[in-house]
Motif scaffolding. Structure first.
Motif, PDB file in Angstrom:
ATOM      1  N   VAL A 156      46.071  42.034 -24.540  1.00  0.00           N
ATOM      2  CA  VAL A 156      46.087  40.825 -23.716  1.00  0.00           C
ATOM      3  C   VAL A 156      44.806  40.241 -24.131  1.00  0.00           C
ATOM      4  CG1 VAL A 156      46.341  39.496 -21.621  1.00  0.00           C
ATOM      5  CG2 VAL A 156      47.578  41.364 -22.202  1.00  0.00           C
ATOM      6  N   GLY A 157      44.904  38.729 -24.515  1.00  0.00           N
ATOM      7  CA  GLY A 157      43.804  37.917 -24.669  1.00  0.00           C
ATOM      8  C   GLY A 157      44.091  36.346 -25.053  1.00  0.00           C
ATOM      9  N   PRO A 158      43.260  35.700 -25.462  1.00  0.00           N
ATOM     10  CA  PRO A 158      42.057  35.972 -25.811  1.00  0.00           C
ATOM     11  C   PRO A 158      41.189  36.091 -24.472  1.00  0.00           C
ATOM     12  CG  PRO A 158      42.456  33.910 -26.630  1.00  0.00           C
ATOM     13  CD  PRO A 158      43.756  34.299 -25.949  1.00  0.00           C
ATOM     14  N   ILE A 159      40.310  36.825 -24.563  1.00  0.00           N
ATOM     15  CA  ILE A 159      39.242  36.950 -23.434  1.00  0.00           C
ATOM     16  C   ILE A 159      38.037  36.248 -24.167  1.00  0.00           C
ATOM     17  CG2 ILE A 159      40.084  38.862 -22.140  1.00  0.00           C
ATOM     18  CD1 ILE A 159      37.721  40.460 -23.680  1.00  0.00           C
ATOM     19  N   GLY A 160      38.150  35.949 -25.142  1.00  0.00           N
ATOM     20  CA  GLY A 160      36.895  35.344 -25.714  1.00  0.00           C
ATOM     21  C   GLY A 160      37.165  35.129 -27.341  1.00  0.00           C
ATOM     22  N   VAL A 161      35.928  34.730 -28.043  1.00  0.00           N
ATOM     23  CA  VAL A 161      35.818  34.404 -29.157  1.00  0.00           C
ATOM     24  C   VAL A 161      34.863  34.732 -29.987  1.00  0.00           C
ATOM     25  CG1 VAL A 161      35.093  32.063 -28.816  1.00  0.00           C
ATOM     26  CG2 VAL A 161      36.431  32.283 -30.834  1.00  0.00           C
TER      27      VAL A 161
ATOM     28  N   VAL B 227      32.360  35.692 -24.505  1.00  0.00           N
ATOM     29  CA  VAL B 227      33.594  36.315 -23.422  1.00  0.00           C
ATOM     30  C   VAL B 227      33.596  35.172 -22.347  1.00  0.00           C
ATOM     31  CG1 VAL B 227      34.254  38.054 -22.035  1.00  0.00           C
ATOM     32  CG2 VAL B 227      33.187  38.773 -24.100  1.00  0.00           C
ATOM     33  N   ALA B 228      34.623  34.642 -22.039  1.00  0.00           N
ATOM     34  CA  ALA B 228      34.929  33.673 -21.007  1.00  0.00           C
ATOM     35  C   ALA B 228      35.014  34.359 -19.563  1.00  0.00           C
ATOM     36  CB  ALA B 228      36.333  32.928 -21.383  1.00  0.00           C
ATOM     37  N   LEU B 229      34.345  33.661 -18.752  1.00  0.00           N
ATOM     38  CA  LEU B 229      34.192  34.175 -17.325  1.00  0.00           C
ATOM     39  C   LEU B 229      35.473  34.104 -16.878  1.00  0.00           C
ATOM     40  CD1 LEU B 229      32.782  35.039 -14.686  1.00  0.00           C
ATOM     41  CD2 LEU B 229      32.053  32.598 -14.531  1.00  0.00           C
ATOM     42  N   ASP B 230      36.266  33.271 -16.837  1.00  0.00           N
ATOM     43  CA  ASP B 230      37.542  32.999 -16.235  1.00  0.00           C
ATOM     44  C   ASP B 230      38.570  34.076 -16.898  1.00  0.00           C
ATOM     45  OD1 ASP B 230      36.852  31.171 -14.629  1.00  0.00           O
ATOM     46  OD2 ASP B 230      37.516  29.349 -15.820  1.00  0.00           O
ATOM     47  N   ARG B 231      38.380  34.807 -18.119  1.00  0.00           N
ATOM     48  CA  ARG B 231      39.249  35.613 -18.778  1.00  0.00           C
ATOM     49  C   ARG B 231      38.966  36.913 -18.408  1.00  0.00           C
ATOM     50  NH1 ARG B 231      42.027  32.794 -22.897  1.00  0.00           N
ATOM     51  NH2 ARG B 231      42.538  30.618 -22.034  1.00  0.00           N
ATOM     52  N   VAL B 232      38.026  37.394 -17.631  1.00  0.00           N
ATOM     53  CA  VAL B 232      37.689  38.756 -17.096  1.00  0.00           C
ATOM     54  C   VAL B 232      37.494  38.662 -15.648  1.00  0.00           C
ATOM     55  CG1 VAL B 232      36.650  39.392 -19.405  1.00  0.00           C
ATOM     56  CG2 VAL B 232      35.272  38.464 -17.665  1.00  0.00           C
TER      57      VAL B 232
END
Length: 136
Positions: free
Chosen positions: A97-102, A113-118
């Motif tokens: 599942v993602g993207p958690i970042g880029v 890595v996005a703070l809101d995605r982890v």
């Protein structure tokens, strides 16, 4: 207590994550404490989906808080998906599942890595938790 947060996370004295960063969906460990620098920077990411469904569209969101890593080997667990307009998206390698970042292809060595995605695990639960096992 583990919780997703859009506020400033727990940081160590050097401005790096003081706790484990883990996947919101499956709880897999993504980044261990003391590895990723916290940076407030605006970047747009597509909506969260399974790896094969990730597309840049109007359904994306602009996020303002990221953890920056400088080497792919700093991750405990991360997957990469397609390149889209010079960007490679990061996913959880276990549940995809993602993207958690880029990763911006033109600036290698900058993994965001996005703070809101982890989830920031300040309880220590992630350190003791084994990786999840998925059936095929």
């Amino acid at each position: 207590m583990m919780e997703a947060s859009s506020s400033k996370p727990s940081l160590d004295a050097s401005g790096k994550n003081a706790v484990w960063l883990i996947c919101k969906r499956c709880g897999s460990k993504i980044v261990e404490p003391g590895v990723a620098a916290f940076v407030e920077q605006e970047r747009k990411l597509p909506a969260m989906e399974k790896k094969e469904g990730i597309e840049m569209s109007a359904s994306g969101e602009t996020l303002l808080a990221y953890f920056k890593l400088t080497d792919m080997m700093q991750f405990e667990n991360v997957g990469f998906c397609m390149v889209h307009e010079g960007r490679k998206f990061l996913t959880c390698a276990d549940c995809e599942v993602g993207p958690i970042g880029v990763l911006e292809v033109d600036t290698p060595g900058e993994y965001w890595v996005a703070l809101d995605r982890v989830v920031c695990d300040d309880s220590g639960e992630a350190a003791a938790k084994p990786r999840p096992q998925f059936s095929s």
